[in-house]
Write a protein that holds these residues in place. Structure first.
Motif, mmCIF file in Angstrom:
data_model
loop_
_atom_site.group_PDB
_atom_site.id
_atom_site.type_symbol
_atom_site.label_atom_id
_atom_site.label_comp_id
_atom_site.label_asym_id
_atom_site.label_seq_id
_atom_site.Cartn_x
_atom_site.Cartn_y
_atom_site.Cartn_z
ATOM 1 N N PRO A 31 0.806 -1.222 0.000
ATOM 2 C CA PRO A 31 0.000 0.000 0.000
ATOM 3 C C PRO A 31 0.837 1.269 0.000
ATOM 4 N N THR A 32 0.245 2.321 -0.513
ATOM 5 C CA THR A 32 0.774 3.660 -0.287
ATOM 6 C C THR A 32 -0.012 4.198 0.895
ATOM 7 N N VAL A 33 0.689 4.503 1.965
ATOM 8 C CA VAL A 33 -0.009 4.726 3.235
ATOM 9 C C VAL A 33 -0.410 6.184 3.442
ATOM 10 N N TYR A 34 -1.476 6.570 2.753
ATOM 11 C CA TYR A 34 -2.005 7.918 2.965
ATOM 12 C C TYR A 34 -3.453 7.874 3.425
ATOM 13 N N ASP A 35 -3.999 6.644 3.576
ATOM 14 C CA ASP A 35 -5.399 6.497 3.985
ATOM 15 C C ASP A 35 -5.607 5.043 4.413
ATOM 16 N N TYR A 36 -6.792 4.730 4.905
ATOM 17 C CA TYR A 36 -7.107 3.347 5.219
ATOM 18 C C TYR A 36 -7.291 2.576 3.914
ATOM 19 N N GLY A 37 -6.878 1.314 3.928
ATOM 20 C CA GLY A 37 -7.036 0.495 2.726
ATOM 21 C C GLY A 37 -8.494 0.139 2.508
ATOM 22 N N HIS A 38 -8.898 0.009 1.250
ATOM 23 C CA HIS A 38 -10.277 -0.372 0.964
ATOM 24 C C HIS A 38 -10.345 -1.842 0.540
ATOM 25 N N ILE A 39 -11.564 -2.336 0.374
ATOM 26 C CA ILE A 39 -11.708 -3.762 0.080
ATOM 27 C C ILE A 39 -11.090 -4.154 -1.258
ATOM 28 N N GLY A 40 -10.979 -3.211 -2.180
ATOM 29 C CA GLY A 40 -10.315 -3.495 -3.446
ATOM 30 C C GLY A 40 -8.840 -3.775 -3.219
ATOM 31 N N ASN A 41 -8.202 -2.946 -2.409
ATOM 32 C CA ASN A 41 -6.805 -3.200 -2.055
ATOM 33 C C ASN A 41 -6.680 -4.601 -1.476
ATOM 34 N N PHE A 42 -7.601 -4.911 -0.603
ATOM 35 C CA PHE A 42 -7.483 -6.181 0.110
ATOM 36 C C PHE A 42 -7.858 -7.385 -0.743
ATOM 37 N N ARG A 43 -8.575 -7.156 -1.821
ATOM 38 C CA ARG A 43 -8.774 -8.309 -2.695
ATOM 39 C C ARG A 43 -7.405 -8.769 -3.213
ATOM 40 N N THR A 44 -6.618 -7.821 -3.644
ATOM 41 C CA THR A 44 -5.289 -8.155 -4.147
ATOM 42 C C THR A 44 -4.423 -8.775 -3.044
ATOM 43 N N PHE A 45 -4.396 -8.145 -1.895
ATOM 44 C CA PHE A 45 -3.514 -8.636 -0.834
ATOM 45 C C PHE A 45 -3.944 -10.019 -0.335
ATOM 46 N N VAL A 46 -5.242 -10.248 -0.293
ATOM 47 C CA VAL A 46 -5.737 -11.560 0.121
ATOM 48 C C VAL A 46 -5.400 -12.604 -0.949
ATOM 49 N N ALA A 47 -5.493 -12.222 -2.210
ATOM 50 C CA ALA A 47 -5.153 -13.164 -3.288
ATOM 51 C C ALA A 47 -3.688 -13.575 -3.196
ATOM 52 N N VAL A 62 8.906 -20.038 1.526
ATOM 53 C CA VAL A 62 8.519 -18.834 0.796
ATOM 54 C C VAL A 62 9.166 -17.602 1.417
ATOM 55 N N ARG A 63 9.849 -16.870 0.574
ATOM 56 C CA ARG A 63 10.327 -15.544 1.008
ATOM 57 C C ARG A 63 9.433 -14.533 0.325
ATOM 58 N N TYR A 64 8.586 -13.929 1.120
ATOM 59 C CA TYR A 64 7.553 -13.045 0.576
ATOM 60 C C TYR A 64 7.773 -11.636 1.124
ATOM 61 N N VAL A 65 8.086 -10.737 0.224
ATOM 62 C CA VAL A 65 8.391 -9.364 0.606
ATOM 63 C C VAL A 65 7.308 -8.437 0.074
ATOM 64 N N MET A 66 6.885 -7.539 0.920
ATOM 65 C CA MET A 66 5.927 -6.518 0.471
ATOM 66 C C MET A 66 6.465 -5.149 0.869
ATOM 67 N N ASN A 67 6.354 -4.208 -0.058
ATOM 68 C CA ASN A 67 6.826 -2.862 0.278
ATOM 69 C C ASN A 67 5.698 -2.037 0.878
ATOM 70 N N ILE A 68 6.089 -1.062 1.611
ATOM 71 C CA ILE A 68 5.143 -0.041 2.050
ATOM 72 C C ILE A 68 5.660 1.271 1.499
ATOM 73 N N THR A 69 4.880 1.855 0.622
ATOM 74 C CA THR A 69 5.280 3.124 0.041
ATOM 75 C C THR A 69 4.897 4.228 1.016
ATOM 76 N N ASP A 70 5.914 4.713 1.713
ATOM 77 C CA ASP A 70 5.625 5.723 2.734
ATOM 78 C C ASP A 70 6.177 7.084 2.332
ATOM 79 N N VAL A 71 6.404 7.241 1.030
ATOM 80 C CA VAL A 71 6.684 8.575 0.507
ATOM 81 C C VAL A 71 6.206 8.626 -0.939
ATOM 82 N N ASP A 72 5.364 9.567 -1.234
ATOM 83 C CA ASP A 72 4.965 9.841 -2.616
ATOM 84 C C ASP A 72 4.329 11.216 -2.654
ATOM 85 N N ASP A 73 3.932 11.646 -3.813
ATOM 86 C CA ASP A 73 3.428 13.012 -3.955
ATOM 87 C C ASP A 73 2.244 13.290 -3.031
ATOM 88 N N LYS A 74 1.342 12.332 -2.992
ATOM 89 C CA LYS A 74 0.130 12.540 -2.203
ATOM 90 C C LYS A 74 0.454 12.626 -0.707
#
Length: 494
Positions: A31-47, A62-74
């Motif tokens: 996620p890009t962390v500027y708000d609460y995640g919505h169910i659309g985001n979580f469809r992907t993450f759950v998949a 399994v080596r499973y890495v997920m990024n957190i985008t904690d800097v962007d324009d928004k």
RNA sequence: GGCGCGGUACCCAAGUGGUAAGGGAGAGGUCUGCAAAACCUUUAUGCGUCGGUUCGAUUCCGACCCGCGCCUCCA
């Protein structure tokens, strides 16, 4: 049969074999962390979580890495508006994302944060500049020259040949050599958050983050890269361009993309009023397990129409599985074993495996478990289940739940947490009657329930049904479901 | 305009060149003091429409209609 997965790169379902014998290295854009995640985001993450669980069930490390985008324009804009630092602004939403992931039973991947890899990103840009693939614009921003990467467009199946030849529209405005060149590094505008690095001050572009962090964690070539379908272009295309032009190697071997969901038949958007976060749904009284079940019930490459009716149906389906497990666990079966049920358990395991091996056909895996449930319930009614049968049947159910993660009931505890969050976040008005009702079941202790049931049973034995019915009504009111069976009383919390 | 996905019963949805999984809902029944749970029966001569290929198509091909996605904000 090996696992077969659809690979966006080849547009085909392919056999999946990891690069390293028994280890799968995978990366998902988080996620890009500027708000609460919505169910659309979580469809992907759950998949992706389901994929990761199934890979482990299939015997892979399994080596499973997920990024957190904690800097962007928004983020930079919102933080500036709120008058806080980027770190202060994102902290709340990072925390919320971790909580929401746990809420919907996502097993935590290894998280990496953009702001903790700034020096590596600057270095990555410097190396691209050395190779003359990236260039510095007058304002200090850096761009990727896509004419230097012949494979550009291979993931999204886009042809840029016509555009690369002299199409220089907008170039002045963007200070780029070609309109299609994308930013690797953005120079700061006055008052904006920035980092000092050897290539100058500024902040990383979004695409750069994922290239740098995935390769740092998983190597220059790794097995699978996942995300929502919208990321195919430009995000993943750009990651490929940057990474492969620097290393000369295949970046990610499989590209896994989850399709967008619809809400009540329409694209989810704030303006349509059908935009929901996980927390919104829990506040309305829906269980996390219902949400997860619904999200997993439609295979990840099909459009899923998320509806409240579907959520209610999902709740009933989960309830059926939970009842079944409780019934099998209740014991009191005669000794021995029933060969038919032994065979059924084995057949169910192989059906589930075959279904998930087939590009994660979750709908078929669910059909397999429900076939088993129905047949075993029948056998239970006919007293044809023996002590020796429960272990393999329960094992099949566990195997299902290792991947789907909906049977173990921790809903009311999770819902209670959300309700407390609402209270502390000034959203108590949003706590629905349904939610209050759901979490009420946690108020009464097991001992109190057992003692009420004992009273109820005594009254029933004495055929004093008025008293027993009143006691049952009392328990139901407290969120406890009572079932009187021939073999005694079974109860559970709502 | 370019590229791509889908249209299966009341709802969600799987699937196959040979006659339609599973879940929910509805109806009837069994069990039960009642309720709940569970089980049984039942609900698409038909898989968007029209053609074609075939002994045979929902499944292959073509056209058309409808819905949806991406084409530098977006899971």
């Amino acid at each position: 049969m090996p696992l077969r997965l659809y690979n966006t790169m080849s547009s085909q379902v392919e056999d999946f074999h990891p690069l390293h014998a028994n280890e799968v290295r995978m990366y998902a854009c988080g996620p890009t962390v500027y708000d609460y995640g919505h169910i659309g985001n979580f469809r992907t993450f759950v998949a992706v979580d389901l994929l990761q669980r199934f890979l482990r069930q299939s015997g892979y490390k399994v080596r499973y890495v997920m990024n957190i985008t904690d800097v962007d324009d928004k983020i930079i804009r919102n933080a500036a508006q709120a008058g806080v630092s980027v770190q202060q602004y994102t902290a709340k939403y990072v925390q919320a994302f971790l909580e929401d992931s746990a809420l919907i039973s996502i097993e935590p991947p290894h998280f990496v944060r953009a702001t903790e890899h700034i020096p590596q990103m600057a270095d990555f840009v410097a190396r691209l500049v050395e190779k003359k693939i990236a260039y510095r614009a007058d304002d200090g921003s850096y761009y990727f020259r896509i004419s230097e990467f012949p494979g550009y467009g291979k993931l999204s199946k886009k042809d840029f040949s016509g555009i690369l030849d002299g199409a220089r529209v907008d170039v002045d405005e963007y200070d780029k050599d070609s309109a299609r060149d994308f930013a690797l590094w953005k120079a700061p505008k006055p008052g904006e958050a920035s980092w000092q690095t050897p290539i100058g001050s500024g902040r990383p572009g979004w695409h750069l983050e994922c290239s740098v962090m995935s390769m740092e964690e998983l190597g220059e070539s790794f097995d699978l890269h996942a995300g929502g379908e919208d990321l195919i272009f430009p995000h993943h295309e750009n990651e490929i361009a940057q990474s492969e032009s620097l290393t000369g190697k295949t970046f990610a071997r499989f590209w896994f993309h989850a399709r967008f969901l619809l809400v009540e038949g329409e694209k989810m958007s704030k303006s349509l009023g059908n935009y929901y976060t996980l927390r919104d749904l829990v506040l309305k009284g829906y269980k996390p397990s219902s949400i997860r079940y619904l999200l997993t019930s439609v295979p990840y490459r099909k459009q899923l129409n998320f509806t409240f009716d579907g959520l209610k149906q999902a709740a009933v389906s989960v309830e059926r599985l939970r009842n079944f497990r409780q019934r099998l666990r209740s014991g009191g079966f005669p000794g021995g074993s029933n060969p038919e049920l032994q065979a059924l358990a084995a057949e169910t395991l192989s059906r589930m495996q075959a279904a998930l091996d087939d590009d994660l056909n979750t709908a078929q895996a669910q059909a397999a478990i429900f076939d088993m449930v129905r047949k075993v319930n029948s056998a239970l009614d006919a007293h044809a289940v023996n002590t020796g049968d429960t272990a393999p049947l329960l094992a099949a159910l566990d195997r299902f739940d290792e991947v789907f993660a909906v049977i173990n009931d921790d809903d009311s505890a999770k819902m209670k947490t959300i309700s407390q969050w609402a209270l502390s976040d000034g959203r108590e008005k949003e706590i629905s009657a349904e939610l209050r009702d759901q979490i009420q079941a946690d108020q009464i202790s097991n001992a109190a329930i057992e003692s009420k049931i004992a009273e109820m049973e005594a009254a029933r034995k004495a055929r004093n049904f008025a008293v027993s019915d009143a006691l049952r009504a009392e328990l139901v009111g407290a969120g406890v479901i009572i079932e009187n069976t021939k073999d005694g009383v079974r109860w559970r919390r709502k």
